[in-house]
Design an enzyme around this catalytic site. Structure first.
Site, PDB file in Angstrom:
ATOM      1  N   GLU A 117      12.870  -9.313   1.103  1.00 56.61           N
ATOM      2  CA  GLU A 117      12.061  -8.223   1.663  1.00 56.61           C
ATOM      3  C   GLU A 117      12.828  -6.919   1.454  1.00 56.61           C
ATOM      4  OE1 GLU A 117      11.180  -8.720   5.830  1.00 56.61           O
ATOM      5  OE2 GLU A 117      10.418  -6.675   6.024  1.00 56.61           O
ATOM      6  N   HIS A 172      12.863  -2.559   1.638  1.00 57.85           N
ATOM      7  CA  HIS A 172      12.318  -1.276   2.094  1.00 57.85           C
ATOM      8  C   HIS A 172      13.229  -0.157   1.638  1.00 57.85           C
ATOM      9  CE1 HIS A 172       9.520  -3.375   4.705  1.00 57.85           C
ATOM     10  NE2 HIS A 172      10.521  -4.154   5.062  1.00 57.85           N
ATOM     11  N   ASP A 227       1.782 -15.733   6.319  1.00 56.14           N
ATOM     12  CA  ASP A 227       1.406 -17.130   6.061  1.00 56.14           C
ATOM     13  C   ASP A 227       1.464 -17.458   4.568  1.00 56.14           C
ATOM     14  OD1 ASP A 227       1.050 -17.599   8.729  1.00 56.14           O
ATOM     15  OD2 ASP A 227      -1.143 -17.662   8.674  1.00 56.14           O
ATOM     16  N   ALA A 272       3.202  -0.843   4.657  1.00 52.48           N
ATOM     17  CA  ALA A 272       2.777  -0.985   6.056  1.00 52.48           C
ATOM     18  C   ALA A 272       2.300  -2.396   6.403  1.00 52.48           C
ATOM     19  CB  ALA A 272       1.689   0.035   6.372  1.00 52.48           C
ATOM     20  N   ASN A 300       8.176  -5.366  -1.340  1.00 52.07           N
ATOM     21  CA  ASN A 300       8.133  -4.234  -0.414  1.00 52.07           C
ATOM     22  C   ASN A 300       6.697  -4.186   0.073  1.00 52.07           C
ATOM     23  OD1 ASN A 300       7.973  -1.898   1.011  1.00 52.07           O
ATOM     24  ND2 ASN A 300       9.204  -0.689  -0.414  1.00 52.07           N
ATOM     25  N   SER A 306      13.295   2.889   3.081  1.00 52.85           N
ATOM     26  CA  SER A 306      13.821   3.468   4.313  1.00 52.85           C
ATOM     27  C   SER A 306      14.354   2.349   5.205  1.00 52.85           C
ATOM     28  CB  SER A 306      12.705   4.228   5.039  1.00 52.85           C
ATOM     29  OG  SER A 306      11.704   3.317   5.466  1.00 52.85           O
ATOM     30  N   PRO A 332       0.792  -1.220   0.000  1.00 53.68           N
ATOM     31  CA  PRO A 332       0.000   0.000   0.000  1.00 53.68           C
ATOM     32  C   PRO A 332       0.829   1.277   0.000  1.00 53.68           C
ATOM     33  CG  PRO A 332      -0.071  -1.055   2.154  1.00 53.68           C
ATOM     34  CD  PRO A 332       0.582  -2.021   1.213  1.00 53.68           C
ATOM     35  N   ASN A 333       0.313   2.240  -0.723  1.00 51.60           N
ATOM     36  CA  ASN A 333       0.858   3.608  -0.803  1.00 51.60           C
ATOM     37  C   ASN A 333       2.129   3.723  -1.642  1.00 51.60           C
ATOM     38  OD1 ASN A 333      -1.204   4.711   0.957  1.00 51.60           O
ATOM     39  ND2 ASN A 333      -0.167   3.621   2.605  1.00 51.60           N
ATOM     40  N   TYR A 382      11.194   8.859   1.261  1.00 51.35           N
ATOM     41  CA  TYR A 382      11.187   7.815   0.233  1.00 51.35           C
ATOM     42  C   TYR A 382      11.828   8.232  -1.091  1.00 51.35           C
ATOM     43  CZ  TYR A 382       7.924   5.652   3.499  1.00 51.35           C
ATOM     44  OH  TYR A 382       7.356   5.105   4.618  1.00 51.35           O
ATOM     45  N   HIS A 404       4.220  -4.646   8.906  1.00 51.20           N
ATOM     46  CA  HIS A 404       4.223  -4.553  10.358  1.00 51.20           C
ATOM     47  C   HIS A 404       3.076  -5.290  11.040  1.00 51.20           C
ATOM     48  CE1 HIS A 404       7.322  -1.768   9.319  1.00 51.20           C
ATOM     49  NE2 HIS A 404       6.477  -0.972   8.697  1.00 51.20           N
ATOM     50  N   ARG A 435      13.138   4.348  12.513  1.00 48.54           N
ATOM     51  CA  ARG A 435      11.920   5.158  12.492  1.00 48.54           C
ATOM     52  C   ARG A 435      11.044   4.838  13.716  1.00 48.54           C
ATOM     53  NH1 ARG A 435       9.420   4.739   6.723  1.00 48.54           N
ATOM     54  NH2 ARG A 435       8.338   6.611   7.474  1.00 48.54           N
ATOM     55  N   ARG A 465       5.116  11.025  -2.481  1.00 50.19           N
ATOM     56  CA  ARG A 465       4.812  10.660  -1.095  1.00 50.19           C
ATOM     57  C   ARG A 465       6.041  10.882  -0.210  1.00 50.19           C
ATOM     58  NH1 ARG A 465       4.722   4.470   1.187  1.00 50.19           N
ATOM     59  NH2 ARG A 465       4.079   4.991   3.296  1.00 50.19           N
TER      60      ARG A 465
HETATM   61  C1  DQA Z   1       8.432   1.017   3.612  1.00 51.35           C
HETATM   62  C2  DQA Z   1       8.530   1.181   5.131  1.00 51.35           C
HETATM   63  C3  DQA Z   1       7.178   0.924   5.799  1.00 51.35           C
HETATM   64  O1  DQA Z   1       7.290   1.130   7.208  1.00 51.35           O
HETATM   65  C4  DQA Z   1       6.145   1.895   5.266  1.00 51.35           C
HETATM   66  O2  DQA Z   1       4.874   1.600   5.838  1.00 51.35           O
HETATM   67  C5  DQA Z   1       6.085   1.933   3.788  1.00 51.35           C
HETATM   68  C6  DQA Z   1       7.327   1.891   3.030  1.00 51.35           C
HETATM   69  C7  DQA Z   1       9.753   1.409   2.904  1.00 51.35           C
HETATM   70  O3  DQA Z   1       9.892   1.082   1.725  1.00 51.35           O
HETATM   71  O4  DQA Z   1      10.609   2.054   3.516  1.00 51.35           O
HETATM   72  O5  DQA Z   1       5.021   2.089   3.195  1.00 51.35           O
HETATM   73  O6  DQA Z   1       8.163  -0.345   3.314  1.00 51.35           O
END
Ligand code: DQA
Length: 147
Positions: free
Chosen positions: A98, A100, A87, A77, A74, A102, A10-11, A23, A80, A107, A18
């Site tokens: 995995e 990210h 699963d 959120a 990636n 950031s 998401p996002n 980011y 978390h 954080r 954003r």
């Molecule tokens: C993220 C880090 C996550 O905590 C956050 O919710 C994101 C982006 C990153 O790429 O740094 O949406 O996955």
């Protein structure tokens, strides 16, 4: 030909505008292109799915089973708290990277837990957009392909 599935949670569709201080200014399409720059010459095909819906991401993992050789994810959120994603990934047999942009450990404390990490082969974080290139190199290495 090997197949890698890139999953973006998401996002991440908002990347570019954003929170650029966190980011960066590159778009998700830019990051996908970065992955392709490394994977194409290695003869690895890339499929990308972005969704803001947990079920869509879970079902994309299901579809990757028995079809894809590796997953780069990636989870945004979902990282978390999505035990459903945990699963689903646990049922995928190939390597899982995995990723990210950031470094969540630097954080807010709620970002310090990743429910994906226990089922991931490896994690790349804190490198910004360069993480996508590093993830592609890791995949080439994990699949034993030639870069
Ligand atoms: C993220 C880090 C996550 O905590 C956050 O919710 C994101 C982006 C990153 O790429 O740094 O949406 O996955």
């Amino acid at each position: 030909m090997s197949l890698v599935v890139l999953l973006s949670g998401p996002n991440l569709n908002l990347l570019g505008t954003r929170e650029p201080a966190v980011y960066g200014t590159a778009t998700l399409a830019d990051h996908v292109a970065t992955l392709r720059q490394v994977l194409d010459p290695a003869g690895i095909e890339l499929e990308h799915i972005q969704s803001n819906h947990e079920a869509v991401v879970v079902e994309a993992v299901h579809r990757a089973r028995d079809r894809a050789d590796a997953i780069v994810i990636n989870p945004g959120a979902f990282t978390h708290y999505s035990w459903a994603l945990h699963d689903a990934l646990a049922a995928f047999e190939g390597p899982i990277v995995e990723l990210h942009l950031s470094n969540p450990q630097r954080r807010e404390s709620w970002r310090h837990t990743s429910v994906v990490a226990p089922v991931a082969t490896a994690m790349i974080c804190g490198f910004g957009g360069a993480g996508y290139r590093l993830a592609a190199l890791a995949i080439v290495d994990l699949l034993g392909a030639r870069s």
